[in-house]
Design an enzyme around this catalytic site. Structure first.
Site, short mmCIF file in Angstrom:
data_model
loop_
_atom_site.label_atom_id
_atom_site.label_comp_id
_atom_site.label_asym_id
_atom_site.label_seq_id
_atom_site.Cartn_x
_atom_site.Cartn_y
_atom_site.Cartn_z
N LYS A 22 0.85 -1.18 0.00
CA LYS A 22 0.00 0.00 0.00
C LYS A 22 0.89 1.24 0.00
CE LYS A 22 -3.50 -2.21 2.95
NZ LYS A 22 -4.25 -2.08 4.23
N HIS A 185 5.20 5.63 28.23
CA HIS A 185 6.01 4.89 29.19
C HIS A 185 6.76 3.77 28.49
CE1 HIS A 185 2.40 2.39 28.87
NE2 HIS A 185 3.10 1.38 29.35
#
Length: 342
Positions: A22, A185
């Site tokens: 794509k 995080h």
């Protein structure tokens, strides 16, 4: 026609199937992001320190502190604490014995003779900012170099434990990449075993005269797969790529462990990681991704590397059945898109 490509030095393969490819814009948002939480309900945000286990290390203005009892350090820059739902947990130290405890046995299968040993270790969360929704690509020089220092410190802290043989340092960004919290995080899991993939690499490395990572580094610096380079590191789309837009970052210097990084190396590492993430954002948008450190301590033959993988494709039956990954975007094409996104 598709290509079957072999790993640089391991007996592993991937399939580059560009006829299924794509455009980069077609990937944007395809994998979905993480579920968004409001800052006031986010347990990782500054001000919500009581909602997590006490911090084992809190970085504030260049100094390191720890929570004590019910007292929580406030106004921090980075905060590290045990995962509330750990994959591995520390076990209490046994009473002193006259003989040292044996190393954990390797699992083996002999009929009904199945072996197991305690899943002892450590699982830590590294909160990268008290600000909800602040991403690494938007970090300042001070913030990104500070985070690299935290990475080094925490890896060294757990590598010093006698029973720990490997420290896995990684980041899951976005729900599709395995993140249960959208607040930025990283995580660290300290293991009493060395992962087989690292053992397999090390076996090949020790058989050769030259470090294969040093060799492939020189190859990729001169290839069409090069993406970014600074004075200490090179970022490229590996010839053997298991997914679209995979990126490897290697230090130009042969170095095996974050614990051996100087402040200059840490800054350069953060700088090139941030540059790659900014390129990802321009080409792929807010795409979930993982980044993973591959490193070994007390093993100078190994060459540390950091790998990033956007979660674009799905591991399905063929990959699980064969261990061979189908990649619909060639690394050469991925590199050209990412280079142009500076």
């Amino acid at each position: 026609m598709s290509e079957i490509r072999k790993h640089y030095f391991l007996p592993e393969y991937c399939i580059i199937a560009e006829e299924r490819a794509k455009r980069p814009s077609d990937f944007t948002g395809a994998a979905g992001g993480s579920e968004k939480s409001a800052p006031e309900s986010c347990v990782f945000c500054g001000g919500n320190e009581e909602k997590t286990p006490p911090a084992t290390a809190v970085y504030k203005n260049g100094e390191v502190f720890a929570d004590t009892g019910e007292n929580r350090v406030r106004d921090w820059d980075f905060r590290c604490f045990p995962n509330l739902y750990p994959a591995l947990s520390p076990v209490p130290s046994p009473a002193p014995s006259p003989a040292p405890s044996p190393a954990p046995p390797s699992p083996r299968f002999h009929g009904k003779d199945l072996e197991v040993f305690p899943g002892s270790g450590f699982h830590e969360v590294i909160v990268e900012s008290p600000v909800h929704g602040k991403n690494l690509k938007d970090f300042s020089d001070t913030e990104i170099s500070g985070l690299m220092r935290v990475y080094k410190d925490r890896v060294c802290h757990y590598a010093a434990h006698e029973k720990i043989l490997y420290v896995s340092l990684f980041k899951n960004s976005g729900k599709a990449a395995g993140a249960s919290q959208d607040h930025p995080h990283s995580q660290l899991i300290a293991l009493p075993v060395c992962p087989p993939v690292l053992e397999k690499e090390l076996e090949v490395i020790r058989e050769g005269e030259k470090c294969p990572y040093c060799v492939l580094l020189e190859t990729e610096k001169a290839s069409s797969r090069l993406i970014h380079e600074n004075n200490k590191f090179v970022a490229f789309a590996p010839y053997y790529s298991i997914g679209p837009f995979e990126v490897w970052i290697l230090p130009k210097e042969h170095i095996s462990f974050l614990g051996d990084f100087s402040p200059e190396l840490l800054f350069s590492l953060g700088e090139i990681l941030r540059t790659v993430l900014r390129s990802y954002a321009k080409v792929l948008g807010n795409m979930p991704y993982n980044h993973m450190f591959y490193q070994l301590f007390e093993t100078p033959e190994y060459h540390l590397n950091l790998r990033l993988l956007p979660r674009i494709s799905t591991t399905a039956g063929f990959e699980l059945n064969t261990g061979i990954y189908i990649n619909t975007v060639s690394p050469e094409k991925a590199a050209s898109y990412l280079r142009g996104a500076k």
